[in-house]
Design a protein around this motif. Structure first.
Motif, PDB file in Angstrom:
ATOM      1  N   GLY A 289     -22.050 -35.854  -0.511  1.00  8.84           N
ATOM      2  CA  GLY A 289     -20.664 -36.105   0.090  1.00  8.84           C
ATOM      3  C   GLY A 289     -20.086 -34.699   0.440  1.00  8.84           C
ATOM      4  O   GLY A 289     -18.986 -34.596   0.356  1.00  8.84           O
ATOM      5  N   ALA A 290     -21.008 -33.743   0.331  1.00  4.03           N
ATOM      6  CA  ALA A 290     -20.489 -32.214   0.721  1.00  4.03           C
ATOM      7  C   ALA A 290     -21.013 -31.865   1.988  1.00  4.03           C
ATOM      8  O   ALA A 290     -22.264 -32.021   2.376  1.00  4.03           O
ATOM      9  CB  ALA A 290     -20.802 -31.204  -0.424  1.00  4.03           C
ATOM     10  N   ASP A 291     -20.318 -30.926   2.895  1.00  7.23           N
ATOM     11  CA  ASP A 291     -20.753 -30.352   3.765  1.00  7.23           C
ATOM     12  C   ASP A 291     -21.195 -28.966   3.414  1.00  7.23           C
ATOM     13  O   ASP A 291     -20.060 -28.281   3.085  1.00  7.23           O
ATOM     14  CB  ASP A 291     -19.655 -30.277   4.840  1.00  7.23           C
ATOM     15  N   ALA A 292     -22.372 -28.538   3.980  1.00  9.23           N
ATOM     16  CA  ALA A 292     -22.822 -26.951   3.544  1.00  9.23           C
ATOM     17  C   ALA A 292     -22.004 -26.318   4.340  1.00  9.23           C
ATOM     18  O   ALA A 292     -21.692 -26.361   5.643  1.00  9.23           O
ATOM     19  CB  ALA A 292     -24.353 -26.951   3.734  1.00  9.23           C
ATOM     20  N   LEU A 293     -21.369 -24.934   3.769  1.00  7.39           N
ATOM     21  CA  LEU A 293     -20.617 -24.351   4.433  1.00  7.39           C
ATOM     22  C   LEU A 293     -20.548 -22.722   3.663  1.00  7.39           C
ATOM     23  O   LEU A 293     -20.379 -22.693   2.604  1.00  7.39           O
ATOM     24  CB  LEU A 293     -19.265 -24.841   4.246  1.00  7.39           C
ATOM     25  N   SER A 294     -21.317 -21.782   4.620  1.00  8.98           N
ATOM     26  CA  SER A 294     -21.320 -20.429   3.837  1.00  8.98           C
ATOM     27  C   SER A 294     -20.387 -19.556   4.851  1.00  8.98           C
ATOM     28  O   SER A 294     -19.626 -19.844   5.544  1.00  8.98           O
ATOM     29  CB  SER A 294     -22.624 -20.161   4.247  1.00  8.98           C
ATOM     30  N   SER A 295     -20.262 -18.231   4.322  1.00 13.32           N
ATOM     31  CA  SER A 295     -19.281 -17.301   4.744  1.00 13.32           C
ATOM     32  C   SER A 295     -19.859 -15.913   4.102  1.00 13.32           C
ATOM     33  O   SER A 295     -20.595 -15.734   3.425  1.00 13.32           O
ATOM     34  CB  SER A 295     -17.928 -17.597   4.370  1.00 13.32           C
ATOM     35  N   THR A 296     -19.066 -14.982   4.755  1.00 13.19           N
ATOM     36  CA  THR A 296     -19.321 -13.653   4.328  1.00 13.19           C
ATOM     37  C   THR A 296     -18.380 -13.203   2.906  1.00 13.19           C
ATOM     38  O   THR A 296     -17.194 -14.371   3.138  1.00 13.19           O
ATOM     39  CB  THR A 296     -18.908 -12.440   5.250  1.00 13.19           C
ATOM     40  N   PRO A 297     -18.488 -12.462   2.174  1.00 12.60           N
ATOM     41  CA  PRO A 297     -17.300 -12.210   1.308  1.00 12.60           C
ATOM     42  C   PRO A 297     -16.010 -12.007   1.797  1.00 12.60           C
ATOM     43  O   PRO A 297     -15.052 -12.495   1.213  1.00 12.60           O
ATOM     44  CB  PRO A 297     -17.918 -10.948   0.185  1.00 12.60           C
ATOM     45  N   GLU A 298     -16.002 -11.397   2.916  1.00 13.60           N
ATOM     46  CA  GLU A 298     -14.719 -11.063   3.621  1.00 13.60           C
ATOM     47  C   GLU A 298     -13.980 -12.149   4.001  1.00 13.60           C
ATOM     48  O   GLU A 298     -12.678 -12.565   3.995  1.00 13.60           O
ATOM     49  CB  GLU A 298     -14.852  -9.903   4.687  1.00 13.60           C
ATOM     50  N   GLU A 299     -14.784 -12.958   4.809  1.00 13.44           N
ATOM     51  CA  GLU A 299     -14.432 -14.336   5.290  1.00 13.44           C
ATOM     52  C   GLU A 299     -13.623 -15.340   4.207  1.00 13.44           C
ATOM     53  O   GLU A 299     -12.421 -15.714   4.365  1.00 13.44           O
ATOM     54  CB  GLU A 299     -15.245 -15.231   6.110  1.00 13.44           C
ATOM     55  N   LEU A 300     -14.275 -15.234   3.069  1.00 13.25           N
ATOM     56  CA  LEU A 300     -13.836 -16.024   2.152  1.00 13.25           C
ATOM     57  C   LEU A 300     -12.556 -15.403   1.403  1.00 13.25           C
ATOM     58  O   LEU A 300     -11.434 -16.220   0.983  1.00 13.25           O
ATOM     59  CB  LEU A 300     -15.033 -15.971   0.941  1.00 13.25           C
ATOM     60  N   ARG A 301     -12.320 -14.197   1.381  1.00 11.98           N
ATOM     61  CA  ARG A 301     -11.225 -13.570   0.706  1.00 11.98           C
ATOM     62  C   ARG A 301     -10.031 -13.942   1.835  1.00 11.98           C
ATOM     63  O   ARG A 301      -8.991 -14.166   1.267  1.00 11.98           O
ATOM     64  CB  ARG A 301     -11.344 -12.107   0.833  1.00 11.98           C
ATOM     65  N   THR A 302     -10.251 -13.874   2.984  1.00  6.56           N
ATOM     66  CA  THR A 302      -9.353 -14.124   3.917  1.00  6.56           C
ATOM     67  C   THR A 302      -8.581 -15.773   3.811  1.00  6.56           C
ATOM     68  O   THR A 302      -7.598 -15.918   3.902  1.00  6.56           O
ATOM     69  CB  THR A 302      -9.678 -13.724   5.398  1.00  6.56           C
ATOM     70  N   LYS A 303      -9.774 -16.635   3.622  1.00  6.70           N
ATOM     71  CA  LYS A 303      -9.348 -18.094   3.271  1.00  6.70           C
ATOM     72  C   LYS A 303      -8.546 -18.210   2.052  1.00  6.70           C
ATOM     73  O   LYS A 303      -7.780 -18.886   1.855  1.00  6.70           O
ATOM     74  CB  LYS A 303     -10.654 -18.649   3.337  1.00  6.70           C
TER      75      LYS A 303
END
Length: 323
Positions: A289-303
């Motif tokens: 039930g999950a959608d795979a979703l990756s990011s850079t560390p910087e994108e994650l910090r912004t989120k």
């Protein structure tokens, strides 16, 4: 800010996007992958799927540890207090990384300061569902009903401070309506009472609700994600029904203790992004039930920064407290 949804990134492109020194670090002992919730849920399943692939790529076992309690805070604190050497990582969630600090007066740590982002890992959409007896066939009709009967229509949640509570309160604030919150001990009993009509609606996570929607036992009126769900392509988003400020997803992300050296973070990020680009792993996450979703560390910090502000406002304006 753009995150990489499943199917949109090839493994080679994922590796090409990270610095060359990301390949330099290799662990010399097993890695503890802490999940702050019980085994069997989507957060746990994603961690185990990722852990298997990380073990292959890093040459050391990646062992999932379920450390539960205090809304996930116990597991998070375990990683916060761990050595920043790559030997312990966390599967954080929307709640543990961006909501709990607004609900718990004395956590003893700050996720934004005491953890370092590695990569997003997964997301799940929420869906606005109503009991079939509710006299509303569309989201617009439902909003009109809520405004005509302030405080008389109730919704169920998995408990005060849960994602199904927070997302419903975000919807309430965005729609400027008055509804009655009925907290339960978990999403399953809240969903059961929505089906039974003891509460009229819910903003449940889509993987939990999809069976009842497909079975006609509840009616889906809108999804809270940034785009229509492939499982419910005919159901509009919150933005499409005129409530863009009600957009919200539940998500999970890999974090490490603050002070973890950049080459270690880069290497972990590269391995995770490669794994999440693999169609076989995407299929395993979809099954959970999950959608795979990756990011850079910087994108994650912004989120994280954005959502800490969002949920802080919701907690304050809705005067939410934990049980």
């Amino acid at each position: 800010m753009r995150f990489t949804r499943r199917g949109l990134m090839a493994a080679g492109a994922a590796l090409a996007a990270v610095p060359a020194h990301a390949q330099d670090w290799a662990p010399t002992r097993p890695i503890r992958f802490v999940v702050p919730f019980p085994a069997g849920g989507a957060t746990d399943v994603v961690a185990r799927v990722l852990g298997d692939r990380m073990s292959e790529r890093l040459g050391q076992p990646v062992v999932v540890e379920n450390r539960t309690g205090s809304g996930g805070n116990i597991g998070v604190e375990n990683v916060v207090r761990s050595a920043p050497d790559g030997s312990a990582i966390l599967m954080g969630t929307t709640g543990t990384l961006t909501i709990n600090q607004h609900l718990y007066a004395s956590m003893g740590f700050d996720p934004a300061k005491d953890l370092v982002p590695v990569s997003m890992a997964f997301a799940t959409d929420h869906v606005l569902i109503v009991n079939p007896a509710v006299q509303a066939r569309t989201a617009q009709e439902f909003l009109a009903l809520l405004r005509a009967q302030p405080g008389r229509i109730s919704y169920g949640s998995a408990g005060s401070g849960s994602s199904t509570h927070m997302v419903a309160e975000l919807f309430r604030l965005a729609a400027n309506v008055e509804v009655t919150h009925v907290p339960y001990r978990g999403s399953a009993p809240a969903l059961n009472d929505t089906v039974a009509g003891n509460v009229q609606f819910m903003l449940d996570q889509l993987p939990s609700a999809i069976g009842q929607i497909q079975g006609g036992r509840v009616r889906a009126l809108a999804t809270a994600g940034p785009r229509r769900s492939g499982l419910l392509p005919e159901v509009p988003t919150m933005a499409e029904i005129g409530l863009p400020n009600a957009e919200a997803t539940s998500w999970g992300a890999v974090m490490a203790p603050a002070g973890t050296p950049a080459p270690i973070v880069a290497r972990l990020n590269a391995v995770i992004r490669e794994a999440l680009a693999d169609p076989a792993i995407q299929q395993r996450l979809t099954a959970a039930g999950a959608d795979a979703l990756s990011s850079t560390p910087e994108e994650l910090r912004t989120k994280m920064t954005q959502e800490i502000a969002t949920w802080g406002r919701v907690v304050r304006e809705a005067r939410i407290t934990v049980n």
